[in-house]
Design a protein around this motif. Structure first.
Motif, PDB file in Angstrom:
ATOM      1  N   ARG B 119       9.999  -9.351  -7.747  1.00 38.46           N
ATOM      2  CA  ARG B 119       8.641  -8.471  -6.725  1.00 38.46           C
ATOM      3  C   ARG B 119       7.818  -8.752  -5.932  1.00 38.46           C
ATOM      4  N   MET B 653       2.646  -2.769  -1.399  1.00 40.63           N
ATOM      5  CA  MET B 653       2.640  -3.857  -2.203  1.00 40.63           C
ATOM      6  C   MET B 653       2.258  -3.386  -3.501  1.00 40.63           C
ATOM      7  N   ILE B 654       1.432  -2.605  -3.477  1.00 41.86           N
ATOM      8  CA  ILE B 654       1.420  -2.029  -5.128  1.00 41.86           C
ATOM      9  C   ILE B 654       2.759  -0.392  -5.877  1.00 41.86           C
ATOM     10  N   ASP B 655       3.687  -0.626  -4.614  1.00 41.32           N
ATOM     11  CA  ASP B 655       4.895   0.295  -4.511  1.00 41.32           C
ATOM     12  C   ASP B 655       5.818  -0.924  -5.013  1.00 41.32           C
ATOM     13  N   LEU B 657       5.663  -3.868  -6.150  1.00 36.92           N
ATOM     14  CA  LEU B 657       5.734  -4.632  -7.231  1.00 36.92           C
ATOM     15  C   LEU B 657       5.444  -3.997  -8.719  1.00 36.92           C
ATOM     16  N   ALA B 658       5.367  -2.372  -8.377  1.00 34.92           N
ATOM     17  CA  ALA B 658       5.520  -1.129  -9.374  1.00 34.92           C
ATOM     18  C   ALA B 658       7.255  -0.989  -9.367  1.00 34.92           C
TER      19      ALA B 658
END
Lengths: 126, 659
Positions: B119, B653-655, B657-658
């Motif tokens: 991730r 980045m959030i997407d 990692l999630a």
């Protein structure tokens, strides 16, 4: 295991999180980090996005009084948290899914304790 | 958007690949949109790998670079340079930290560490796709360095820096310079005394007009950052007027004043073997001026009545300085055994190595035996002939030795054997019996071991499972050990003196680590970023380490580190400019409706107002903006982006990692 997104800061809390790894101080592997220059520069929309995309918790590893930019950093970061928690409540989210704590550059133990405790809370076992 | 990204996943020898399945990471990212190639490398930082990356970038026409390896603190600049050398903008490089925040942090859960690494690399790729080419701004830096600690390390660094033209503030909390080295007599291999070496350095320091020396001085606070640290110093007065000390008859008056001083305190310089007065003469240390020990002085004024020039009531002073860099050279403390540890503090003829060094230096402990024979060593009124040396006290605390100090203190085997030889050389009838855990006289110091063996010193040895034991019965101190060199036979020695070969521990530093915000390792010493790649750098940009503040070292190693720290500080600040990150606030002129909140939030007055198509909007003063981003969350219109941390980059980045 609950997934936690940590917003950490390049100069202050990143070194502490790195130090935790260096010292093999384990914490949940579902804790992910995005680095920013200062915790007072985090947009509430980013935090809400993390929740919407499936993160169970967001932890702001704040600069606190060590902030190299401003002595008002703690208040400003707390204000961001408060505003975001209002949005979270409006969306029906538990405001406690967002936490902040000052993590200084040598606070590796504090970081591990915070995120481990947060994970337990999010698991519902706290 | 970058569409030809090269991804390199580092094994870091086995530091990463022992816990993270790097092939699985590569498989997971190699076909992602925008990825042109994905490779595994044994050491991404190796020169050959860097060359390979440059070739790949040129031949494969890559437009972005991701390296998944250690912390960016270690190699961000290495790989940015690779990008630049290959012809792409260095800000189109992103580092994924899969070691400190991956394999090491989660070495207990390899499968999960691999999942996290996947991730993290995906997030780095997502960010790289949206990364923009940028140019670094440059700030001015003070060509001045604060060096904390005026021992051998601090003075050496100060001279190196001053000789290149850099201004140096050299401070020491003690009123005398020289640190630990000034406490030692003859040192290996040159045969000079420690005091001679530190006195020579002090004289060079005083001659150098680029160095300001402050004794009795500590750091109260630190603000600012690399290039421009604002430091507040607190200076405890010496209590002696310099001009009075130069007057005729001062030495005689001082002697009488010291006699008149009613306060006796244990003398730290002799590790408590002797006592001194609150008014302390230099005793050969530098500066040669006496000093009033304000912690213990009762302000009775007896000394000042006898010796004009003594000022016991002078006030502490503060001084604010601006420096571009800081070198921490605060030294070490000898390990202090706990009461009863190998008889320490309970059996009267048990001393530490450092105490013994002072014992053979202080004339008061010798008894002349006349007739041209060498003197006899006397301690506590008794003649000393047989000395039992117990090694690794306070170091290598494993097995039966309880304690937190797992490290080897490096210098003490050599120092103990060297000191034992000095005792043989200087005093009559000395016999040395060494109770070791394996002798570690590495490098040139092996010659000391050879000399010691040839001279007739006896070596007994134990390992982790046993340790020497001490008893005191009928006025005799006996040391026993199960000696592995003679097949675990129990050996017993009656000793006139037992010397505990104590190692190094971090020096107490009155919260200096907290003030400077530099981390310590598990051993309690200040931590460098990397023992091989950044051996004198700390996590705080512009703050360096010299000498034993960083960990046990002998004098040669200390001086090597001091040279390195000086060179690093010099190369960072001496140009007068430091390249900074180009992170800066950018206003979306169409979205901005000028509410003024960004102006209020900005700590640097970097926000101004301007006219744009008939409306007032915010404008960023790029010379004042420090890239903190404090203006971002207060903007109701979301009209501000931070370069390198745009909504697009962060959300991508959030997407990832999630996912």
């Amino acid at each position: 295991m609950p997934r936690i997104l940590v917003f950490s800061t390049e100069k202050i809390s990143d070194p502490a999180i790195d130090l935790a790894g260096l010292l093999k101080q384990h914490y949940p592997p579902t804790v992910y980090t995005i680095s920013v220059p200062c915790s007072s520069g985090i947009k509430p929309a980013w935090i809400i996005r993390a929740f919407e995309k499936g993160f169970d918790g967001v932890f702001i590893a704040a600069d606190g009084t060590d902030c190299p930019f401003s002595p008002t950093c703690t208040e400003k970061t707390a204000d961001i948290v408060a505003k975001t928690q209002v949005i979270m409540e409006e969306k029906g989210m538990d405001r406690a899914r967002l936490r902040m704590a000052a993590i200084c550059s040598v606070c590796s133990e504090a970081f591990v304790k915070h995120v481990s405790g947060f994970a337990k809370y999010l698991e519902g076992s706290d | 958007m970058k569409n030809r990204i090269g991804v390199y996943i580092c094994e870091c020898g086995s530091n990463i690949s022992d816990y993270v399945d790097v092939e699985k990471v590569r498989e997971a990212v190699k076909d992602l949109e925008g990825v042109a190639l994905a490779k595994i490398t044994m050491f991404a930082c190796a020169d050959s790998t860097q060359q390979e990356m440059i070739r790949d970038i040129r031949e494969e026409k890559l437009d972005g670079l991701v390296v998944a390896s250690c912390s960016p603190k270690l190699h961000l600049f290495t790989f940015r340079n690779v990008a630049e050398r290959a012809g792409i903008n260095k800000y189109n490089y992103v580092q994924a930290n899969i070691r400190e925040q991956g394999s090491w942090a989660h070495s207990d859960k390899p499968a999960e560490a691999t999942e996290k690494a996947i991730r993290s690399v995906k997030a780095a790729i997502a960010r790289t796709r949206l990364s923009e080419a940028m140019t670094s701004p440059v700030i001015s830096s003070e060509n001045a360095v604060l060096i904390i600690g005026a021992g051998i390390a601090g003075m050496r660094s100060a001279l190196d820096l001053a000789n290149t033209g850099t201004s140096v503030y050299l401070i020491d909390r003690d009123h005398f310079v020289g640190g630990r080295t000034s406490q030692w007599g003859e040192i290996f291999p040159t045969g000079e005394s420690g005091l001679e070496v530190t006195t020579d350095l002090y004289r060079q320091v005083m001659k150098n007009e680029n160095i300001v020396l402050r004794t009795g001085c500590g750091v109260v606070s630190k603000a600012g950052s690399v290039g421009n640290f604002d430091i507040r110093l607190k200076i405890t007065p010496r209590g002696i007027k310099k001009e009075a000390a130069a007057a005729d008859g001062f030495a005689e008056r001082l002697e009488k004043a010291v006699d008149a001083c009613p306060v006796f305190v244990s003398d730290d310089f002799d590790f408590g073997l002797t006592s001194r007065k609150a008014l302390q003469p230099s005793g050969g240390r530098m500066p040669e001026l006496p000093a009033v020990d304000r912690e213990n002085c009762t302000l009775c004024g007896e000394c000042a009545k006898i010796c004009p020039g003594i000022e016991i009531n002078s006030e502490e002073a503060y001084e604010d300085i601006k420096v571009g860099s800081v070198i921490v050279a605060t030294g070490f403390d000898p390990y202090e055994p706990s009461k009863g540890e190998f008889g320490y503090g309970e059996i009267k003829n048990v001393v530490t190595l450092q105490q013994f060094r002072r014992l053979i230096e202080t004339g008061g402990n010798r008894a002349g035996s006349g007739n041209g024979r060498r003197e006899t060593l006397v301690y506590g009124g008794n003649e000393i002939r047989t000395i039992a040396w117990i090694f690794c006290v306070g170091s290598r605390q494993t097995g039966v030795l309880k304690g937190d100090n797992k490290y080897c203190s490096r210098y003490c085997c050599s120092s103990a054997l060297h000191t034992a030889l000095l005792a043989r050389k200087n005093f009559a009838g000395i016999k040395n019996i060494h109770f070791t855990r394996g002798v570690r006289t590495y490098g040139k110091m092996e010659t000391i071991y050879e000399e010691s063996s040839a001279a007739g010193d006896i070596f007994l040895q134990s390992f982790d499972d046993t340790a020497p034991t001490l008893s005191f019965e009928g006025g005799v101190t006996t040391v026993k050990v199960f000696d592995v060199l003679t097949g675990d036979r129990e050996m017993e020695v009656g000793a006139d003196l037992v010397v505990l070969v104590t190692g190094m521990v971090p020096r107490s530093n009155e919260g200096l680590g907290e003030i400077m915000k530099i981390p310590t390792g598990r051993d309690g010493f200040f931590n460098e970023v990397h023992p091989k790649l950044k051996p004198v750098e700390t996590m705080m940009d512009g703050i360096f380490l010299a000498g034993t503040a960083q960990g046990p070292k002998n004098i040669t190693e200390t001086l090597n580190g001091s040279h390195s720290a000086a060179i690093k500080a010099h190369s960072l600040i001496s140009g007068g400019e430091i390249e900074l990150e180009p992170t800066m606030a950018k206003i979306d002129r169409n979205l901005c409706e000028w509410c003024g909140r960004c102006l209020e939030a900005c700590p640097f007055d970097a926000i101004d107002k301007e006219e744009y198509e008939g409306k007032k909007i915010a404008a960023v003063d790029t010379s004042a903006c420090k890239g903190c981003g404090m203006c971002l969350p207060v903007c109701q219109e979301n009209a501000i982006q931070l370069t390198g941390f745009s909504d697009g980059e962060i959300i991508s980045m959030i997407d990832a990692l999630a996912e």
